[in-house]
Design a protein around this motif. Structure first.
Motif, PDB file in Angstrom:
ATOM      1  N   ASN A 155       0.708  -0.994   0.098  1.00 40.44           N
ATOM      2  CA  ASN A 155      -0.317  -0.105  -0.007  1.00 40.44           C
ATOM      3  C   ASN A 155       0.930   1.181   0.212  1.00 40.44           C
ATOM      4  OD1 ASN A 155      -0.935   2.627   1.232  1.00 40.44           O
ATOM      5  ND2 ASN A 155      -2.661   1.174   1.658  1.00 40.44           N
ATOM      6  N   ALA A 156       1.198   2.428  -1.361  1.00 38.12           N
ATOM      7  CA  ALA A 156       1.359   3.862  -1.029  1.00 38.12           C
ATOM      8  C   ALA A 156       1.695   4.111   0.058  1.00 38.12           C
ATOM      9  CB  ALA A 156       0.708   4.176  -2.372  1.00 38.12           C
ATOM     10  N   GLN A 157       0.348   4.260   0.138  1.00 39.68           N
ATOM     11  CA  GLN A 157      -0.117   5.258   1.700  1.00 39.68           C
ATOM     12  C   GLN A 157      -0.262   5.007   2.805  1.00 39.68           C
ATOM     13  OE1 GLN A 157      -4.325   6.680   1.730  1.00 39.68           O
ATOM     14  NE2 GLN A 157      -3.628   7.767   3.533  1.00 39.68           N
ATOM     15  N   ALA A 158       0.463   3.518   2.742  1.00 39.34           N
ATOM     16  CA  ALA A 158       1.270   3.354   4.460  1.00 39.34           C
ATOM     17  C   ALA A 158       3.233   3.243   4.131  1.00 39.34           C
ATOM     18  CB  ALA A 158       0.612   1.614   4.384  1.00 39.34           C
ATOM     19  N   GLY A 159       3.097   3.324   2.813  1.00 40.78           N
ATOM     20  CA  GLY A 159       4.703   3.949   2.437  1.00 40.78           C
ATOM     21  C   GLY A 159       4.719   4.412   2.409  1.00 40.78           C
ATOM     22  N   GLU A 160       4.077   5.571   2.397  1.00 41.19           N
ATOM     23  CA  GLU A 160       4.322   6.433   2.748  1.00 41.19           C
ATOM     24  C   GLU A 160       4.660   7.347   4.327  1.00 41.19           C
ATOM     25  OE1 GLU A 160       3.487  11.494   1.319  1.00 41.19           O
ATOM     26  OE2 GLU A 160       1.866   9.911   1.086  1.00 41.19           O
ATOM     27  N   GLU A 161       3.599   6.436   5.116  1.00 38.96           N
ATOM     28  CA  GLU A 161       3.628   7.057   6.569  1.00 38.96           C
ATOM     29  C   GLU A 161       4.588   6.477   7.308  1.00 38.96           C
ATOM     30  OE1 GLU A 161      -0.290   5.145   7.327  1.00 38.96           O
ATOM     31  OE2 GLU A 161      -1.584   7.128   6.636  1.00 38.96           O
ATOM     32  N   TYR A 162       5.467   5.477   7.349  1.00 38.92           N
ATOM     33  CA  TYR A 162       6.349   4.528   7.142  1.00 38.92           C
ATOM     34  C   TYR A 162       7.610   5.745   6.845  1.00 38.92           C
ATOM     35  CZ  TYR A 162       9.363   0.646   8.720  1.00 38.92           C
ATOM     36  OH  TYR A 162      10.562   0.504   8.453  1.00 38.92           O
TER      37      TYR A 162
ATOM     38  N   TYR B 124      14.273   3.351 -11.276  1.00 43.07           N
ATOM     39  CA  TYR B 124      14.475   1.710 -11.182  1.00 43.07           C
ATOM     40  C   TYR B 124      13.630   1.339 -10.950  1.00 43.07           C
ATOM     41  CZ  TYR B 124      19.079   4.204  -9.205  1.00 43.07           C
ATOM     42  OH  TYR B 124      20.208   4.707  -9.267  1.00 43.07           O
ATOM     43  N   ASP B 125      13.658   0.101 -11.851  1.00 38.83           N
ATOM     44  CA  ASP B 125      12.172  -0.673 -11.816  1.00 38.83           C
ATOM     45  C   ASP B 125      11.565  -1.007 -10.389  1.00 38.83           C
ATOM     46  OD1 ASP B 125      13.051  -4.077 -10.924  1.00 38.83           O
ATOM     47  OD2 ASP B 125      14.959  -2.666 -12.225  1.00 38.83           O
ATOM     48  N   PRO B 126      10.780  -2.174 -10.270  1.00 38.13           N
ATOM     49  CA  PRO B 126      10.367  -1.738  -8.274  1.00 38.13           C
ATOM     50  C   PRO B 126      11.055  -2.387  -7.620  1.00 38.13           C
ATOM     51  CG  PRO B 126       8.535  -1.898  -9.511  1.00 38.13           C
ATOM     52  CD  PRO B 126       9.680  -2.184 -10.487  1.00 38.13           C
ATOM     53  N   VAL B 127      12.166  -3.699  -8.942  1.00 40.38           N
ATOM     54  CA  VAL B 127      12.732  -5.568  -8.036  1.00 40.38           C
ATOM     55  C   VAL B 127      13.688  -4.664  -7.747  1.00 40.38           C
ATOM     56  CG1 VAL B 127      14.270  -7.517  -8.284  1.00 40.38           C
ATOM     57  CG2 VAL B 127      11.383  -6.901  -9.209  1.00 40.38           C
ATOM     58  N   THR B 128      14.917  -3.535  -8.244  1.00 39.58           N
ATOM     59  CA  THR B 128      16.006  -2.982  -8.160  1.00 39.58           C
ATOM     60  C   THR B 128      15.856  -1.890  -7.513  1.00 39.58           C
ATOM     61  OG1 THR B 128      16.829  -3.433 -10.799  1.00 39.58           O
ATOM     62  CG2 THR B 128      18.239  -2.230  -9.146  1.00 39.58           C
ATOM     63  N   LEU B 129      14.721  -0.912  -6.810  1.00 38.39           N
ATOM     64  CA  LEU B 129      14.066  -0.304  -6.280  1.00 38.39           C
ATOM     65  C   LEU B 129      14.614  -0.695  -4.589  1.00 38.39           C
ATOM     66  CD1 LEU B 129      13.603   3.185  -5.411  1.00 38.39           C
ATOM     67  CD2 LEU B 129      11.611   2.081  -5.961  1.00 38.39           C
ATOM     68  N   GLN B 130      13.794  -2.248  -4.530  1.00 36.08           N
ATOM     69  CA  GLN B 130      13.594  -2.712  -3.738  1.00 36.08           C
ATOM     70  C   GLN B 130      15.253  -3.463  -3.253  1.00 36.08           C
ATOM     71  OE1 GLN B 130      11.762  -6.360  -2.727  1.00 36.08           O
ATOM     72  NE2 GLN B 130      10.179  -5.197  -1.853  1.00 36.08           N
ATOM     73  N   ASP B 131      15.929  -3.207  -3.912  1.00 34.16           N
ATOM     74  CA  ASP B 131      17.255  -4.162  -3.794  1.00 34.16           C
ATOM     75  C   ASP B 131      18.123  -2.895  -3.019  1.00 34.16           C
ATOM     76  OD1 ASP B 131      16.314  -6.993  -4.257  1.00 34.16           O
ATOM     77  OD2 ASP B 131      17.549  -6.865  -6.280  1.00 34.16           O
ATOM     78  N   LYS B 132      17.321  -1.803  -3.695  1.00 35.30           N
ATOM     79  CA  LYS B 132      18.492  -0.670  -3.402  1.00 35.30           C
ATOM     80  C   LYS B 132      17.612  -0.216  -1.556  1.00 35.30           C
ATOM     81  CE  LYS B 132      20.369   1.285  -7.167  1.00 35.30           C
ATOM     82  NZ  LYS B 132      21.535   0.650  -7.356  1.00 35.30           N
TER      83      LYS B 132
ATOM     84  N   ASP C 224       7.536  -7.750   6.781  1.00 38.51           N
ATOM     85  CA  ASP C 224       7.439  -7.505   5.351  1.00 38.51           C
ATOM     86  C   ASP C 224       6.592  -6.636   4.764  1.00 38.51           C
ATOM     87  OD1 ASP C 224       8.229 -10.082   4.889  1.00 38.51           O
ATOM     88  OD2 ASP C 224       7.266 -11.844   5.120  1.00 38.51           O
ATOM     89  N   ALA C 225       5.680  -6.651   5.056  1.00 38.73           N
ATOM     90  CA  ALA C 225       4.224  -5.179   5.037  1.00 38.73           C
ATOM     91  C   ALA C 225       4.794  -4.056   5.046  1.00 38.73           C
ATOM     92  CB  ALA C 225       2.840  -5.271   6.254  1.00 38.73           C
ATOM     93  N   ASP C 226       6.138  -3.741   5.703  1.00 36.75           N
ATOM     94  CA  ASP C 226       7.070  -2.845   6.114  1.00 36.75           C
ATOM     95  C   ASP C 226       7.461  -2.680   4.362  1.00 36.75           C
ATOM     96  OD1 ASP C 226       5.626  -1.382   8.063  1.00 36.75           O
ATOM     97  OD2 ASP C 226       8.283  -2.745   9.275  1.00 36.75           O
ATOM     98  N   ILE C 227       8.318  -3.760   3.932  1.00 37.18           N
ATOM     99  CA  ILE C 227       9.077  -3.292   2.432  1.00 37.18           C
ATOM    100  C   ILE C 227       8.063  -3.339   1.392  1.00 37.18           C
ATOM    101  CG2 ILE C 227      10.422  -5.237   1.602  1.00 37.18           C
ATOM    102  CD1 ILE C 227      11.677  -6.506   4.052  1.00 37.18           C
ATOM    103  N   HIS C 228       6.680  -4.070   1.899  1.00 33.21           N
ATOM    104  CA  HIS C 228       6.277  -3.590   0.874  1.00 33.21           C
ATOM    105  C   HIS C 228       5.587  -2.643   0.145  1.00 33.21           C
ATOM    106  CE1 HIS C 228       7.090  -7.409  -0.917  1.00 33.21           C
ATOM    107  NE2 HIS C 228       6.734  -8.620   0.303  1.00 33.21           N
ATOM    108  N   ASN C 229       4.834  -2.023   1.835  1.00 30.18           N
ATOM    109  CA  ASN C 229       3.947  -0.496   1.624  1.00 30.18           C
ATOM    110  C   ASN C 229       5.704   0.032   0.841  1.00 30.18           C
ATOM    111  OD1 ASN C 229       2.337  -1.819   2.397  1.00 30.18           O
ATOM    112  ND2 ASN C 229       2.705  -1.537   4.525  1.00 30.18           N
ATOM    113  N   LEU C 230       7.071   0.540   1.642  1.00 26.58           N
ATOM    114  CA  LEU C 230       7.663   1.672   1.024  1.00 26.58           C
ATOM    115  C   LEU C 230       8.365   0.951  -0.468  1.00 26.58           C
ATOM    116  CD1 LEU C 230       9.230   3.853   2.503  1.00 26.58           C
ATOM    117  CD2 LEU C 230      10.800   1.512   2.903  1.00 26.58           C
ATOM    118  N   THR C 231       8.351   0.011  -0.709  1.00 28.51           N
ATOM    119  CA  THR C 231       8.166  -0.567  -1.694  1.00 28.51           C
ATOM    120  C   THR C 231       7.216   0.474  -3.111  1.00 28.51           C
ATOM    121  OG1 THR C 231       9.501  -2.542  -2.491  1.00 28.51           O
ATOM    122  CG2 THR C 231       8.642  -1.943  -4.559  1.00 28.51           C
TER     123      THR C 231
END
Length: 159
Positions: free
Chosen positions: A17-24, A48-56, A145-152
């Motif tokens: 969830n992008a909004q939850a990611g922004e809050e985080y 960056y593509d999403p996979v690379t972005l998450q890795d970064k 896991d939720a933090d990682i996916h929301n932040l991505t």
């Protein structure tokens, strides 16, 4: 399956969830204490593509694979771990950390000179390690896991 793991294709990791990611990002993650969506992260979702972005953000130094033989950049490495070693005499040495353990610390200074110091004598040098990515390493123990996916999902929106 194990033999062909190099051919595995990640289909979609933007499941948060992008909004939850922004809050985080602005809250519990404290990402905004070092990063700015209008500064260093401006347009990162386009670069960056999403996979690379998450890795970064999970492994900002990248993997050790593929580093050998990489071209040397004239730009200083902003992610390099540096160290200041201060001897009992007051003389100090600064540079890129090459090695540290309970017995020795070694560095390469700005001139390319290698220095090594023993840490096991009564006259131990003072050692200060400076790691600009320390917060990222510490976060690996805290992320859910939720933090990682929301932040991505949030960072992908920063076009």
């Amino acid at each position: 399956e194990a033999a062909s793991r190099g051919g595995y294709q990640i289909l979609n990791i933007v499941t948060g969830n992008a909004q939850a990611g922004e809050e985080y990002f602005n809250g519990a993650g404290k990402c905004n204490t070092c990063h700015s969506v209008t500064g260093d992260l401006k347009g990162i979702g386009s670069r960056y593509d999403p996979v690379t972005l998450q890795d970064k953000f999970l492994m900002p130094r990248g993997s050790r694979r593929g580093r050998r033989g990489a071209p040397v950049s004239a730009e200083p490495d902003k992610t390099a771990v540096t160290v200041t070693v201060t001897l009992p005499s007051g003389k100090s040495f600064d540079g890129k950390l090459d090695r540290v353990d309970d017995f020795n610390v070694a560095l390469t200074d700005a001139h390319g000179d290698y220095h090594s110091f023993t840490r096991e004598t009564d006259a131990n040098p003072q050692v200060e390690i400076h790691d600009p990515l320390k917060a990222h390493a510490e976060m690996l123990r805290k992320y859910t896991d939720a933090d990682i996916h929301n932040l991505t999902a949030y960072l992908v929106t920063l076009k």
